[in-house]
Motif scaffolding. Structure first.
Motif: not given
Length: 98
Positions: A40-55
Protein backbone atom coordinates in the motif's frame (compact mmCIF):
# COMPACT_ATOMS: atom_id res chain seq x y z
CA UNK A 1 11.07 6.19 10.02
CA UNK A 2 8.22 4.95 7.82
CA UNK A 3 4.80 4.65 9.37
CA UNK A 4 3.54 1.22 10.39
CA UNK A 5 0.04 2.15 9.22
CA UNK A 6 0.52 1.21 5.52
CA UNK A 7 1.94 -2.17 6.59
CA UNK A 8 -1.03 -2.82 8.87
CA UNK A 9 -3.48 -1.81 6.15
CA UNK A 10 -1.66 -4.01 3.61
CA UNK A 11 -1.86 -7.04 5.93
CA UNK A 12 -5.55 -6.44 6.50
CA UNK A 13 -6.23 -6.05 2.76
CA UNK A 14 -4.34 -9.29 2.05
CA UNK A 15 -6.54 -11.12 4.55
CA UNK A 16 -9.76 -9.53 3.27
CA UNK A 17 -9.03 -10.20 -0.43
CA UNK A 18 -8.06 -13.83 0.23
CA UNK A 19 -11.21 -14.47 2.30
CA UNK A 20 -13.49 -12.67 -0.14
CA UNK A 21 -12.09 -14.56 -3.13
CA UNK A 22 -12.59 -17.84 -1.29
CA UNK A 23 -16.07 -17.17 0.10
CA UNK A 24 -17.86 -14.60 -2.06
CA UNK A 25 -16.46 -14.57 -5.59
CA UNK A 26 -18.37 -17.23 -7.52
CA UNK A 27 -16.70 -16.62 -10.88
CA UNK A 28 -15.97 -19.98 -12.59
CA UNK A 29 -12.93 -18.40 -14.28
CA UNK A 30 -11.24 -17.93 -10.90
CA UNK A 31 -8.55 -20.57 -10.56
CA UNK A 32 -6.72 -21.74 -7.48
CA UNK A 33 -5.33 -18.33 -6.60
CA UNK A 34 -3.05 -17.37 -3.71
CA UNK A 35 -2.57 -13.79 -2.59
CA UNK A 36 1.17 -13.60 -1.95
CA UNK A 37 1.71 -9.96 -1.03
CA UNK A 38 -0.01 -6.59 -0.78
CA UNK A 39 1.76 -3.24 -0.85
CA UNK A 40 0.00 0.00 0.00
CA UNK A 41 1.28 3.47 -0.82
CA UNK A 42 2.14 5.73 2.12
CA UNK A 43 -1.00 7.82 1.58
CA UNK A 44 -3.14 4.63 1.52
CA UNK A 45 -4.54 5.58 -1.90
CA UNK A 46 -3.37 2.55 -3.88
CA UNK A 47 -2.93 -1.12 -3.10
CA UNK A 48 -0.85 -3.43 -5.29
CA UNK A 49 -1.97 -7.01 -4.85
CA UNK A 50 0.38 -9.78 -5.92
CA UNK A 51 -0.97 -13.24 -6.61
CA UNK A 52 -0.01 -16.59 -8.03
CA UNK A 53 -2.21 -19.22 -9.72
CA UNK A 54 -1.91 -22.97 -9.80
CA UNK A 55 -2.13 -24.23 -13.37
CA UNK A 56 -1.18 -23.35 -16.92
CA UNK A 57 -1.31 -20.18 -18.99
CA UNK A 58 -5.04 -20.56 -19.65
CA UNK A 59 -5.74 -20.80 -15.89
CA UNK A 60 -3.60 -17.71 -15.35
CA UNK A 61 -5.43 -15.71 -18.03
CA UNK A 62 -8.92 -16.69 -16.88
CA UNK A 63 -8.01 -15.89 -13.26
CA UNK A 64 -6.70 -12.47 -14.33
CA UNK A 65 -10.02 -11.80 -16.10
CA UNK A 66 -12.00 -12.95 -13.04
CA UNK A 67 -9.96 -10.72 -10.71
CA UNK A 68 -10.41 -7.79 -13.05
CA UNK A 69 -14.19 -8.18 -13.15
CA UNK A 70 -14.39 -8.67 -9.35
CA UNK A 71 -12.22 -5.61 -8.64
CA UNK A 72 -15.16 -3.29 -7.85
CA UNK A 73 -16.78 -5.75 -5.47
CA UNK A 74 -13.44 -6.46 -3.78
CA UNK A 75 -12.77 -2.74 -3.37
CA UNK A 76 -16.21 -2.22 -1.80
CA UNK A 77 -15.50 -5.08 0.59
CA UNK A 78 -12.13 -3.55 1.54
CA UNK A 79 -13.71 -0.12 2.02
CA UNK A 80 -16.51 -1.47 4.19
CA UNK A 81 -14.18 -3.53 6.38
CA UNK A 82 -11.37 -1.02 6.83
CA UNK A 83 -13.47 2.08 7.37
CA UNK A 84 -10.79 4.34 5.87
CA UNK A 85 -11.64 7.84 4.72
CA UNK A 86 -10.59 6.87 1.19
CA UNK A 87 -10.76 3.30 -0.09
CA UNK A 88 -7.54 2.41 -1.91
CA UNK A 89 -7.67 1.51 -5.59
CA UNK A 90 -6.74 -2.12 -6.22
CA UNK A 91 -4.27 -3.31 -8.84
CA UNK A 92 -3.58 -7.00 -9.37
CA UNK A 93 -0.17 -8.28 -10.45
CA UNK A 94 0.64 -11.85 -11.34
CA UNK A 95 3.84 -13.09 -9.73
CA UNK A 96 5.59 -16.10 -11.20
CA UNK A 97 7.59 -18.17 -8.73
CA UNK A 98 9.41 -20.33 -11.26
Amino acid sequence: MPSKRPLQVADRIKELIANTLELKVKDPRLGFVTITDVRVTGDLQQASIFYTVLGDNAARESTAAALSSAKGMLRSEVGRSLGLRVTPTLEFFYRDWE
